[in-house]
Scaffold this active site. Structure first.
Site, PDB file in Angstrom:
ATOM      1  N   LYS A 265     -26.063 -58.827   2.799  1.00 58.75           N
ATOM      2  CA  LYS A 265     -25.602 -58.148   4.013  1.00 58.75           C
ATOM      3  C   LYS A 265     -26.423 -56.873   4.188  1.00 58.75           C
ATOM      4  O   LYS A 265     -26.206 -55.888   3.492  1.00 58.75           O
ATOM      5  CB  LYS A 265     -24.116 -57.776   3.925  1.00 58.75           C
TER       6      LYS A 265
ATOM      7  N   GLU B  43     -26.671 -48.046  -6.618  1.00 59.68           N
ATOM      8  CA  GLU B  43     -27.642 -46.965  -6.424  1.00 59.68           C
ATOM      9  C   GLU B  43     -27.134 -46.126  -5.267  1.00 59.68           C
ATOM     10  O   GLU B  43     -27.016 -46.623  -4.151  1.00 59.68           O
ATOM     11  CB  GLU B  43     -29.033 -47.527  -6.105  1.00 59.68           C
TER      12      GLU B  43
ATOM     13  N   CYS C 161     -33.110 -41.541  -1.143  1.00 57.80           N
ATOM     14  CA  CYS C 161     -32.223 -40.997  -2.178  1.00 57.80           C
ATOM     15  C   CYS C 161     -33.038 -40.277  -3.247  1.00 57.80           C
ATOM     16  O   CYS C 161     -32.487 -39.544  -4.062  1.00 57.80           O
ATOM     17  CB  CYS C 161     -31.345 -42.079  -2.779  1.00 57.80           C
TER      18      CYS C 161
HETATM   19  C1  UN1 Z   1     -38.844 -44.378  -3.411  1.00 52.25           C
HETATM   20  O1  UN1 Z   1     -38.653 -43.167  -3.430  1.00 52.25           O
HETATM   21  O2  UN1 Z   1     -39.987 -44.865  -3.455  1.00 52.25           O
HETATM   22  O3  UN1 Z   1     -32.617 -45.529  -1.141  1.00 52.25           O
HETATM   23  C2  UN1 Z   1     -37.749 -45.375  -3.398  1.00 52.25           C
HETATM   24  C3  UN1 Z   1     -33.543 -44.929  -1.697  1.00 52.25           C
HETATM   25  C4  UN1 Z   1     -34.008 -45.438  -3.017  1.00 52.25           C
HETATM   26  C5  UN1 Z   1     -35.409 -45.895  -3.011  1.00 52.25           C
HETATM   27  C6  UN1 Z   1     -36.404 -44.809  -3.128  1.00 52.25           C
HETATM   28  N1  UN1 Z   1     -33.131 -46.482  -3.473  1.00 52.25           N
HETATM   29  O4  UN1 Z   1     -34.052 -43.970  -1.152  1.00 52.25           O
END
Ligand code: UN1
Length: 479
Positions: free
Chosen positions: A172, A247, A281
């Site tokens: 999803k 995450e 993130c």
């Molecule tokens: C990155 O910084 O290359 O949602 C990846 C996010 C992370 C991925 C970052 N799970 O920003």
């Protein structure tokens, strides 16, 4: 207007409801109408995945390699076109978007190889004439809930290991970016997988997400998104005995020490804080600077932030694309207001940018004179907003860097081997970056954090198998 359906059990299935996918760089541009699934459709997808998992779970490493390799090859061939779609629906710049598509292709290539490399162990039993075999089996049906900020790379880094290790999938994607997930699924639909191995169920979290989370048939759920939603999902999945991987947010520090190369430090800060419109993130949102370099650093970063060109994601001149939607734009602006109220000094940006068309354009905001207690240094903004904290020395910098509920990525700019080594060991984060931005990770090594940022096994690299397989221990007496 083109309509895009869900993909369930190897068929494209129409929905009762469709939602518009709007370009954040130009609100008059509607990319298409994307299906919004009902609970019944989510159920059908889970049932289809359950059926397929019997077949795909028994596939050979060669079958798995072939499918993943084929998917990767087509992603590479169509990188420019898929990158344009991604930039158009999400708002990251065209080079960033195409780079993300390439990353998705590389992930499928990597896991094509991993499918061939899955090994077990053979151990002598403590009993005579008995062997012990340790093998890995697929979990079965995996539920994937993915965010809007990496519309193709995150689906790729969850789907690729899932199917490489013999699982089936119900995905999803975030409603704001259904286009890239649909395009990826369309490629997957021609890769020779048994019907139902990969099912796409676009729709809302409350309808589709909840079904995935609640279903006993879904053995594991991998989620990337906000802390609040992640914790709610974890509680539900754990309560029914499922596997869970989360995450979530970050409030990533970038420490700049007196001996840092100024250009490198400013480049890391600007890239980490503002590229991809700060919507990562892994973004560097807290820039912690020691007093000897502070004035020079502020002068240079202010000038560079001010000079960033905000604009349409697909315009070659643009460095910073729009914010993804109105809700996020309002959140970003609200944090600017809170920071000002709490006494932070705004040195540039923080206002709506006029780019000649209607879109969610925001000038990157840089705050100085901030303290670790301020809201701006506690809560994740998820936008082009960064704050600088002045500290006395390395020890104070480390303390402030670790003073957060999050622990995803932690960076330091220094030429000192002593401090970089110490930081690498004492940073309470899943990832440490030395003289590099906190964001922008490789595709072949583990990704994940500590504390409030992550939960469960690491994603990506060969470590992904911890989540996507179950260990079996067999005892064989050679009678
Ligand atoms: C990155 O910084 O290359 O949602 C990846 C996010 C992370 C991925 C970052 N799970 O920003």
């Amino acid at each position: 207007m083109d309509k895009f359906d869900n993909y369930i059990g190897g068929q494209w299935v129409a929905a009762d409801k469709y939602v518009e996918n709007i370009n954040p760089s130009d609100l008059s541009d509607v990319i298409g109408l994307y299906a919004s699934a009902s609970k019944e459709q989510a159920h059908e997808a889970i049932d289809a995945a359950e059926k397929a998992s019997e077949v795909w779970g028994a596939s050979t490493p060669q079958d798995r390699f072939n499918a993943l390799d084929k998917i990767a090859t087509e992603i590479f061939e169509r990188a420019a076109e898929l990158g344009e779609l991604l930039a158009r629906e999400e708002g990251k710049t065209q080079p960033e978007a195409t780079g993300e598509v390439m990353r998705a292709g590389q992930i499928f290539k990597f896991f094509a190889g991993e499918a061939l490399r899955l090994t077990g162990e053979l151990v002598d039993s403590v009993r005579p004439e008995v062997d012990v075999e340790i093998t890995r089996e697929p979990v079965g049906v995996i539920g994937l809930i993915t965010p809007w900020n990496f519309p193709i790379a995150i689906p790729a880094w969850k789907i690729a290991p899932a199917i490489a290790y013999g699982n089936s999938v119900v995905i999803k994607p975030a409603e704001l970016v259904s286009g890239s997930a649909w395009a990826l699924t369309e490629i997957i639909s021609r890769a020779g997988l048994p019907d139902g191995t990969v099912n796409l169920v676009m729709g809302s979290g409350r309808v589709v997400g909840e079904e995935i989370v609640a279903s006993e048939k879904v053995g594991a759920v991998s989620f990337t998104g906000s802390v609040g939603t992640g914790e709610m999902i974890r509680n539900k999945v754990v309560a029914r005995g499922g596997k869970i991987q989360l995450e979530m947010g970050g409030k990533n520090p970038l420490v700049v020490l007196d001996d840092a190369d100024l250009d490198t430090a400013v480049n890391c800060a600007v890239q980490g804080a503002f590229y991809s419109t700060g919507q990562r993130c892994t973004a560097s949102s807290r820039i912690i600077v020691t007093e000897g370099i502070y004035d020079r650093f502020i002068e240079k970063i202010s000038a560079e932030t001010e000079a960033l060109r905000v604009g349409d994601a697909r315009d070659a001149n643009t460095q910073i694309g729009p914010v993804v939607d109105e809700a996020q734009f309002n959140i970003d602006m609200n944090y600017v207001e809170i920071a000002l109220k709490e006494g932070a000094k705004l040195v540039c940006g923080g206002t709506k940018a006029d780019c000649g068309k209607e879109g969610y354009y925001m000038k990157p905001a840089l705050f100085i004179d901030t303290t670790p207690e301020m809201t701006i240094n506690k809560e994740e903004v998820f936008g082009p907003v960064a704050s600088v904290i002045k500290v006395k020395d390395y020890e104070e910098a480390l303390k402030v860097a670790n003073d957060t509920e999050f622990g995803l990525s932690s960076g330091i700019c220094t030429k000192s081997l002593k401090y970089s080594r110490d930081f690498k060991r004492r940073a309470k984060a899943g990832m440490v970056m030395v003289n590099l931005p906190t964001a922008g990770v490789d595709y072949h090594v583990p990704f994940g954090g500590r504390k409030g940022s992550s939960y469960g096994n690491r994603e990506q690299g060969s470590y992904a198998k911890e989540f996507y397989t179950i260990v079996k221990t067999s005892y064989i007496w050679a009678q």
